[in-house]
Scaffold this active site. Structure first.
Site, PDB file in Angstrom:
ATOM      1  N   ALA A 282       2.547   0.215  -2.804  1.00 23.95           N
ATOM      2  CA  ALA A 282       1.499   0.020  -2.042  1.00 23.95           C
ATOM      3  C   ALA A 282       0.067   0.105  -2.518  1.00 23.95           C
ATOM      4  O   ALA A 282      -0.058   0.671  -3.865  1.00 23.95           O
ATOM      5  CB  ALA A 282       1.627   0.959  -0.313  1.00 23.95           C
TER       6      ALA A 282
ATOM      7  N   GLY B 113       6.510   1.378  -2.059  1.00 22.33           N
ATOM      8  CA  GLY B 113       6.421   0.459  -1.433  1.00 22.33           C
ATOM      9  C   GLY B 113       7.417  -0.836  -2.035  1.00 22.33           C
ATOM     10  O   GLY B 113       7.271  -2.025  -1.099  1.00 22.33           O
TER      11      GLY B 113
ATOM     12  N   GLU C 184       6.255   8.892  -3.307  1.00 23.55           N
ATOM     13  CA  GLU C 184       5.301   8.490  -3.011  1.00 23.55           C
ATOM     14  C   GLU C 184       5.028   9.384  -2.035  1.00 23.55           C
ATOM     15  O   GLU C 184       3.472  10.639  -1.984  1.00 23.55           O
ATOM     16  CB  GLU C 184       5.907   7.848  -1.596  1.00 23.55           C
ATOM     17  CG  GLU C 184       5.677   6.942  -1.294  1.00 23.55           C
ATOM     18  CD  GLU C 184       6.819   5.582  -1.549  1.00 23.55           C
ATOM     19  OE1 GLU C 184       7.272   6.587  -2.512  1.00 23.55           O
ATOM     20  OE2 GLU C 184       7.007   4.651  -1.003  1.00 23.55           O
TER      21      GLU C 184
ATOM     22  N   GLU D 164      10.842  -0.299  -1.483  1.00 28.72           N
ATOM     23  CA  GLU D 164      11.277  -0.322  -0.655  1.00 28.72           C
ATOM     24  C   GLU D 164      11.743  -2.015  -0.185  1.00 28.72           C
ATOM     25  O   GLU D 164      12.257  -2.607   0.538  1.00 28.72           O
ATOM     26  CB  GLU D 164      10.452  -0.057   0.585  1.00 28.72           C
ATOM     27  CG  GLU D 164      10.024   1.753   0.269  1.00 28.72           C
ATOM     28  CD  GLU D 164       9.319   2.424   1.533  1.00 28.72           C
ATOM     29  OE1 GLU D 164       7.839   2.336   1.100  1.00 28.72           O
ATOM     30  OE2 GLU D 164       9.136   3.393   2.277  1.00 28.72           O
TER      31      GLU D 164
HETATM   32  C1  LIG Z   1       1.651   4.462   7.624  1.00 31.59           C
HETATM   33  C2  LIG Z   1       1.187   3.406   6.841  1.00 31.59           C
HETATM   34  C3  LIG Z   1       2.679   3.033   6.563  1.00 31.59           C
HETATM   35  C4  LIG Z   1       2.493   2.386   4.958  1.00 31.59           C
HETATM   36  C5  LIG Z   1       3.396   2.113   4.281  1.00 31.59           C
HETATM   37  C6  LIG Z   1       3.478   1.996   3.065  1.00 31.59           C
HETATM   38  C7  LIG Z   1       3.734   2.988   2.378  1.00 31.59           C
HETATM   39  C8  LIG Z   1       4.051   2.442   0.779  1.00 31.59           C
HETATM   40  C9  LIG Z   1       4.218   3.641  -0.028  1.00 31.59           C
HETATM   41  C10 LIG Z   1       3.492   2.914  -1.594  1.00 31.59           C
HETATM   42  O1  LIG Z   1       3.577   2.268  -2.223  1.00 31.59           O
HETATM   43  S1  LIG Z   1       2.696   4.712  -2.209  1.00 31.59           S
HETATM   44  C11 LIG Z   1       1.850   3.754  -3.450  1.00 31.59           C
HETATM   45  C12 LIG Z   1       3.481   3.225  -4.511  1.00 31.59           C
HETATM   46  N1  LIG Z   1       3.050   3.616  -5.418  1.00 31.59           N
HETATM   47  C13 LIG Z   1       3.352   4.538  -6.746  1.00 31.59           C
HETATM   48  O2  LIG Z   1       3.076   5.333  -6.755  1.00 31.59           O
HETATM   49  C14 LIG Z   1       3.182   4.071  -8.624  1.00 31.59           C
HETATM   50  C15 LIG Z   1       1.773   4.366  -8.911  1.00 31.59           C
HETATM   51  N2  LIG Z   1       1.416   3.984 -10.175  1.00 31.59           N
HETATM   52  C16 LIG Z   1       1.962   4.256 -11.436  1.00 31.59           C
HETATM   53  O3  LIG Z   1       2.500   5.256 -11.018  1.00 31.59           O
HETATM   54  C17 LIG Z   1       1.734   3.876 -12.766  1.00 31.59           C
HETATM   55  O4  LIG Z   1       0.079   2.872 -12.269  1.00 31.59           O
HETATM   56  C18 LIG Z   1       2.426   2.405 -12.910  1.00 31.59           C
HETATM   57  C19 LIG Z   1       2.532   1.625 -12.071  1.00 31.59           C
HETATM   58  C20 LIG Z   1       4.011   2.775 -13.180  1.00 31.59           C
HETATM   59  C21 LIG Z   1       1.642   1.572 -14.255  1.00 31.59           C
HETATM   60  O5  LIG Z   1       1.686   2.432 -15.011  1.00 31.59           O
HETATM   61  P1  LIG Z   1       0.635   2.224 -16.602  1.00 31.59           P
HETATM   62  O6  LIG Z   1      -0.006   3.856 -17.409  1.00 31.59           O
HETATM   63  O7  LIG Z   1       1.160   1.080 -17.689  1.00 31.59           O
HETATM   64  O8  LIG Z   1      -1.150   1.588 -15.865  1.00 31.59           O
HETATM   65  P2  LIG Z   1      -2.082   2.720 -15.086  1.00 31.59           P
HETATM   66  O9  LIG Z   1      -3.211   2.582 -16.197  1.00 31.59           O
HETATM   67  O10 LIG Z   1      -1.389   3.894 -14.547  1.00 31.59           O
HETATM   68  O11 LIG Z   1      -2.732   1.686 -14.141  1.00 31.59           O
HETATM   69  C22 LIG Z   1      -3.221   0.796 -14.259  1.00 31.59           C
HETATM   70  C23 LIG Z   1      -3.687  -0.117 -13.155  1.00 31.59           C
HETATM   71  O12 LIG Z   1      -3.379   0.192 -12.013  1.00 31.59           O
HETATM   72  C24 LIG Z   1      -3.702   0.575 -11.528  1.00 31.59           C
HETATM   73  N3  LIG Z   1      -3.416   1.010 -10.209  1.00 31.59           N
HETATM   74  C25 LIG Z   1      -1.536   1.154 -10.058  1.00 31.59           C
HETATM   75  N4  LIG Z   1      -0.344   1.637  -9.479  1.00 31.59           N
HETATM   76  C26 LIG Z   1      -1.455   0.850  -8.282  1.00 31.59           C
HETATM   77  C27 LIG Z   1      -1.232   0.545  -7.175  1.00 31.59           C
HETATM   78  N5  LIG Z   1      -0.013   1.057  -6.201  1.00 31.59           N
HETATM   79  N6  LIG Z   1      -2.384   0.668  -6.407  1.00 31.59           N
HETATM   80  C28 LIG Z   1      -3.454   0.089  -6.938  1.00 31.59           C
HETATM   81  N7  LIG Z   1      -3.949   0.527  -8.085  1.00 31.59           N
HETATM   82  C29 LIG Z   1      -2.901   0.775  -8.493  1.00 31.59           C
HETATM   83  C30 LIG Z   1      -4.262   2.089 -12.331  1.00 31.59           C
HETATM   84  O13 LIG Z   1      -4.856   2.393 -10.894  1.00 31.59           O
HETATM   85  C31 LIG Z   1      -5.098   1.153 -12.720  1.00 31.59           C
HETATM   86  O14 LIG Z   1      -6.579   0.618 -12.190  1.00 31.59           O
HETATM   87  P3  LIG Z   1      -7.414   0.901 -13.126  1.00 31.59           P
HETATM   88  O15 LIG Z   1      -8.485   0.348 -12.682  1.00 31.59           O
HETATM   89  O16 LIG Z   1      -6.815   0.632 -14.682  1.00 31.59           O
HETATM   90  O17 LIG Z   1      -7.200   2.541 -13.167  1.00 31.59           O
END
Ligand SMILES: CCCCCC/C=C/CC(=O)SCCNC(=O)CCNC(=O)[C@H](O)C(C)(C)COP(=O)(O)OP(=O)(O)OC[C@H]1O[C@@H](n2cnc3c(N)ncnc32)[C@H](O)[C@@H]1OP(=O)(O)O
Length: 719
Positions: free
Chosen positions: A61, A100, A123, A103
Site C-alpha cells: 500500500a 499489500g 504491516e 497480498e
Molecule cells: C482499512 C484499510 C485497508 C488497507 C488495506 C491495505 C493495507 C496494506 C498494508 C500495506 O501494504 S502497508 C505497506 C507495506 N509495505 C512496506 O512496509 C514496505 C515499506 N518499504 C520498504 O520496506 C522499503 O522502502 C523497500 C520497499 C524495501 C525499499 O527499500 P530501499 O532501501 O530500496 O528504498 P527506500 O529508500 O526504503 O524507499 C525508496 C522510496 O520509496 C518510498 N517507499 C517505499 N515503500 C513505500 C510504500 N509502501 N509506500 C510509499 N512509499 C514507499 C520510500 O519512502 C522512499 O521514498 P523517498 O521519498 O525516496 O524517501
C-alpha cells in the site's frame, strides 16, 4: 497506473507502474481494476501475468496515502476479483512483494519469484496488520505456525525460503516475466479450483489453543505495549477458527482499531524519519545530494577494546580491507581470538564465508600509512586521543579521513591536533558495534561536506542507520540522557526506588529502565566522566549544601555506590543485587533500600510517595526539553534526527515514535506546563527550565512535528 499488453499471443501482461516501488496508490489500484477487467473480458486473452515495472513487483500500500482521505478502489474487492477470475492469473515477483504487494500476489492463482526477490508482510512494523486478506490467506497457504512467524515479525524472506514455505510455486534465476508468461500459457484453460487460496481450509495445528496462547504470551512480552502484533495474532486465530468470510470481517474490524491509532502514526512516522535522516544537511548548506563521498577501500581501526573489535568486524563484514591496530601485544592477541569468533558467528548467521582474510592485525600504528580512512577507538580519554590524532596526522597519506569513535568528546578539539581538520569527523558507534544499528556521525566546525558524506556512506554500507549531528558535549543521544538520568537520581532522593523508576520506564516500553541499564553498562563509566568534570566525589557532608555542585542541584548517589565498589552486574552489586559478579538477573536489594533511607536522613530529605506518572513526566519531559535545546542549537537538523537516534540507539519504544514525536502526541502545551510546574518545585534544576524553542512552538499554536524543521530553520535564519 497499470498497463495491459498482450504477449505471446494470448497472455495479458499487467504491469504496475508507480516508481520507485510500485506502491498501490489510488491510481495504481484503479489501474489494476481496469486492466484486470479488460484482460478478463478480452476473448483473445487466455491467461494473465501481473508484474511490476523496473524489476520491482510491489512495495505494498502507498504509505503516504495513510492519514489522508483515501480515495480510489479498495484493495480487498480488487484482490477478490482476481482470485475468482475464470482465467489463470500468475504473479511474476521480481525485487519485492511486500505488504499489500504480497497480498495481491496471494490473490493470484500462481506465484513465480526471482531468486533475488524478497517477500513479506511487514504491516506490523507500521502498526497495522495485513488487512487485504493477507492474515486469512497466508495461514491457509503455509499453515498457522509459519504465518504467525511471518506476520507478527514482519520479516522479509528470501525467494528460497518462500519456496520452502510454499508462499511461491516456483523460483527462477532467469527473466521472471518470461518464465511467468510461459507458465501462464501452459496453464491456460486448466481448472482453478484448488488454486483459490480463500477457498482452501486453514490447516488446524495440533494443540491449537496452546499454540496461540504461547505465541500471544511471547508477543506481549516482546511487543512492550505495541498493539499491532497482538491484533496480528488475533487475526490469524480468526483464520484458523472461522470460515473465510467471517475471518475477513474480523480482519477488517481489527485493522479498523489499528489504522488510525497513535501507534500506527508513530511507526509510520519512524519509517519516513529513517529515510529523511539520510537526506542530511549541514548548517553551511552542504547536503547529501551535492556532496560526493570519497571512495574507501581500506580502513584502519586503532585500539581493539570492546568498541574497536566490533567496529573492525563490522567493517570487514562489508568487504573492506581492515588494518586492526592494537599496541599492547596481549590485548592484540585476545582481540584477534575474539574477533575471529565474531566473524565466524556473523558469517554463519548470514550464510557466507567468514571474512578472516579481510583483517590484518598489527601492533604498530605505522600500519595506517596506506589506508583511506581511520577509525580511532582508543579509551575515552582526551589526552590519549589527542596523541593518537597527532600520530595519525603525521603517518597517514594525504586525504585520509580521520574518524574518532567517541561518545561525546570534542571533535573540533581532536581536529585541531591534525594538519587537515576538514578530514576529521566523529563516528559514535553503540556497543556492540557490529550489532547495534545506530551511528551518530558528528561533523565539527571544520569538517568538509565530503568527509561527512564519506562517513555517512560508510555507515550505510555497514548496515547502520546513520544520523548526521553537530558537535557538542555528548552529541545528541548522550546529551539528552543527562537530564533524564539526573531526574532519576533526584527521584530516588525524594522517595522512589530503582524498581519504581525502572518499572515506570519499562511499562512505558523501554526494554530496560535506567537503573537496570546502568547496572548493565557499569556505574563506573559515568563516575569516571563526572570525576573528570570536577563532580563525582560524595564529599561525605550532610544537608542540602552537600547536594549542590557548581551552583546547581546534584545527586552524589551514584558516586557513593561507586565508592563502595558497586559497579553493577560486573561486581554483582549496583542498583540491584546479582547472584554473582557478572550475573544477569537483578533482584531488589534490601541493602540499597536501607542505604537510601539513611542517605535521605543524612541529607534532611523526607521521602514522599512518587507515582509512575511523575517518573515519566520528570524523566521524559526533561529529556525532551533537552531535545528542543539541541534543535535550537542547530546540533540536530530536525526532530527526525533525534527520534531516530533514540529509537535505534537508546531503546525508546518505536511504537511511541521517538521523544520528539511523543511530545507532539502528548501535546506541547502539556509538556511545557508540566516542565513549568516541576521547575517551580525544583528551581535549582536548570534542566527543568523550559527551552525557548518549546515556548515558541507553543506560542505559535503547536504545529505538527513535520513542520518543526521549518520553524527551526526560520529561528536560525533570524539569529
Ligand atoms: C482499512 C484499510 C485497508 C488497507 C488495506 C491495505 C493495507 C496494506 C498494508 C500495506 O501494504 S502497508 C505497506 C507495506 N509495505 C512496506 O512496509 C514496505 C515499506 N518499504 C520498504 O520496506 C522499503 O522502502 C523497500 C520497499 C524495501 C525499499 O527499500 P530501499 O532501501 O530500496 O528504498 P527506500 O529508500 O526504503 O524507499 C525508496 C522510496 O520509496 C518510498 N517507499 C517505499 N515503500 C513505500 C510504500 N509502501 N509506500 C510509499 N512509499 C514507499 C520510500 O519512502 C522512499 O521514498 P523517498 O521519498 O525516496 O524517501
Amino acid at each position: 497506473m497499470a498497463q495491459l499488453t498482450r504477449v505471446s499471443g494470448s497472455v495479458g501482461l499487467i504491469t504496475l507502474q508507480s516508481p520507485p516501488v510500485n506502491a498501490l496508490s489510488a491510481a495504481v489500484r484503479q489501474g489494476i481494476v481496469d486492466t484486470v477487467q479488460r484482460a478478463l473480458s478480452d476473448p483473445e486473452v487466455k491467461s494473465v501475468v501481473v508484474c511490476g515495472q523496473n524489476g520491482i513487483f510491489c512495495g505494498g500500500a502507498d504509505i503516504k496515502e495513510f492519514g489522508t482521505n483515501m480515495s480510489g478502489p479498495p484493495l480487498v474487492p480488487l484482490i477478490h476479483a482476481i482470485e475468482v477470475a475464470h482465467k489463470p492469473v500468475v504473479a511474476a515477483i521480481e525485487g519485492i512483494a511486500l505488504g499489500g504487494g504480497l497480498e495481491l500476489a496471494l490473490g493470484c492463482h500462481y506465484r513465480i519469484a526471482h531468486s533475488k526477490a524478497k517477500l513479506g508482510l511487514p504491516e506490523v512494523t507500521l502498526g497495522l496488520l495485513p488487512a487485504a486478506g493477507g492474515s486469512q490467506r497466508l495461514p491457509r497457504l503455509i499453515g498457522v505456525p509459519a504465518a504467525l512467524d511471518l506476520i507478527t515479525t514482519g520479516r522479509h524472506i528470501t525467494a528460497a525460503e518462500a519456496l520452502k514455505l510454499g508462499v511461491v510455486d516456483q523460483v527462477t534465476a532467469h527473466s521472471t516475466v518470461d518464465v511467468a508468461v510461459k507458465f501462464a500459457l501452459s496453464v491456460a484453460g486448466k481448472p482453478l479450483d484448488g488454486r483459490r487460496i480463500s477457498s482452501l481450509p486453514c490447516p488446524r495445528p495440533p494443540n491449537m489453543d496452546a499454540l496461540f496462547e504461547g505465541v500471544m504470551k511471547k508477543v506481549r512480552q516482546s511487543a512492550r505495549g505495541a498493539i499491532a502484533p497482538i491484533a496480528c495474532v488475533q487475526a490469524i486465530r480468526a483464520a484458523a477458527t472461522l470460515p473465510y468470510d467471517q475471518g475477513m470481517e474480523r480482519e477488517l474490524e481489527l485493522m479498523a482499531s489499528l489504522f488510525t491509532s497513535d501507534q500506527a502514526r508513530a511507526l509510520q512516522y519512524i519509517f519516513f524519519a529513517q529515510r529523511a535522516v539520510a537526506r542530511w544537511s549541514m548548517p553551511s548548506g552542504a547536503r547529501w545530494d551535492t556532496s560526493k563521498p570519497r571512495p574507501v577501500h581500506k580502513a584502519a581501526v586503532i585500539g581493539l577494546g570492546t568498541m574497536g573489535r566490533g567496529i573492525a568486524v563490522a567493517l570487514a563484514q562489508t568487504g573492506l580491507s581492515v588494518v586492526a591496530v592494537e599496541t599492547q601485544e596481549k590485548q592484540l592477541m585476545a582481540a584477534k581470538q575474539e574477533m575471529s569468533g565474531m566473524l565466524e558467528r556473523g558469517a554463519k548467521r548470514r550464510g557466507v564465508a567468514p571474512a578472516f582474510d579481510k583483517i590484518r592485525y598489527s601492533p604498530d600504528i605505522k600500519a595506517v600509512a596506506d589506508v583511506d580512512l581511520v577509525i580511532e577507538a582508543v579509551f575515552e580519554d582526551m589526552a590519549l586521543k589527542e596523541k593518537v590524532f597527532q600520530q595519525l596526522s603525521a603517518l597517514c597519506k594525504p586525504g585520509t579521513l580521520l574518524c574518532t569513535n567517541t561518545s561525546g568528546l570534542d571533535v573540533d578539539h581532536l581536529a585541531s591536533q591534525t594538519r587537515s581538520p576538514e578530514l576529521v569527523v566523529g563516528m559514535h558507534f553503540f556497543a556492540p558495534a557490529h550489532v547495534m544499528k545506530l551511528l551518530e556521525v558528528v561533523y565539527g566546525s571544520k569538517s568538509s561536506p565530503q568527509a561527512l558524506a564519506t562517513a555517512m556512506q560508510l555507515g550505510k554500507k555497514m548496515g547502520k542507520v546513520s544520523v548526521a549531528v553537530g558537535n557538542c558535549r555528548g552529541f545528541v543521544g548522550n546529551r539528552m540522557l543527562k537530564p533524564y538520568s539526573e531526574q532519576a537520581f533526584f527521584l530516588l532522593e525524594e522517595g522512589a526506588t530503582p524498581e519504581l523508576v525502572d518499572g515506570a520506564l519499562e511499562d512505558f516500553g523501554f526494554p530496560m529502565g535506567l537503573f537496570r541499564m546502568s547496572d548493565l553498562s557499569g556505574l563506573d563509566v559515568g563516575w569516571r566522566v563526572r570525576k573528570v568534570d570536577g563532580l563525582g566525589k560524595s564529599s561525605g557532608a550532610s544537608g542540602q549544601q552537600a547536594r549542590i555542585r557548581q551552583g546547581r542541584r546534584y545527586s552524589p548517589l551514584g558516586d557513593v555506590l561507586c565508592e563502595q565498589g558497586r559497579f553493577g552486574q560486573k561486581t554483582g552489586r549496583g542498583w540491584y543485587q546479582y547472584d554473582k559478579p557478572g550475573g544477569r538477573v537483578g533482584r531488589p536489594d534490601p541493602w540499597l533500600h536501607s542505604f537510601l533511607e539513611e542517605y535521605r536522613a543524612q541529607h534532611g530529605l523526607v521521602a514522599r510517595r512518587i507515582d509512575h506518572q511523575e517518573v515519566l513526566e520528570r524523566c521524559l519531559y526533561t529529556l525532551i526539553n533537552e531535545g528542543f535545546r539541541i534543535l535550537e542549537d542547530g546540533i540536530a537538523a530536525g526532530p527526525e534526527e533525534i527520534d531516530i537516534i533514540y529509537v535505534f540507539g537508546y531503546g525508546w519504544p518505536r511504537h511511541r515514535g521517538g521523544p520528539m514525536f511523543y511530545a507532539s502526541m502528548v501535546g506541547l502545551e502539556k509538556v511545557l506546563a508540566r516542565l513549568e510546574f516541576y521547575q517551580e518545585a525544583h528551581p535549582d534544576v536548570p534542566y527543568l527550565q523550559p527551552c525557548n524553542l518549546l515556548k515558541r512552538l507553543v506560542a505559535s499554536g503547536s504545529p505538527p512535528v513535520h513542520k518543526w524543521r521549518e520553524v527551526v530553520k526560520k529561528l536560525h535564519s533570524q539569529l
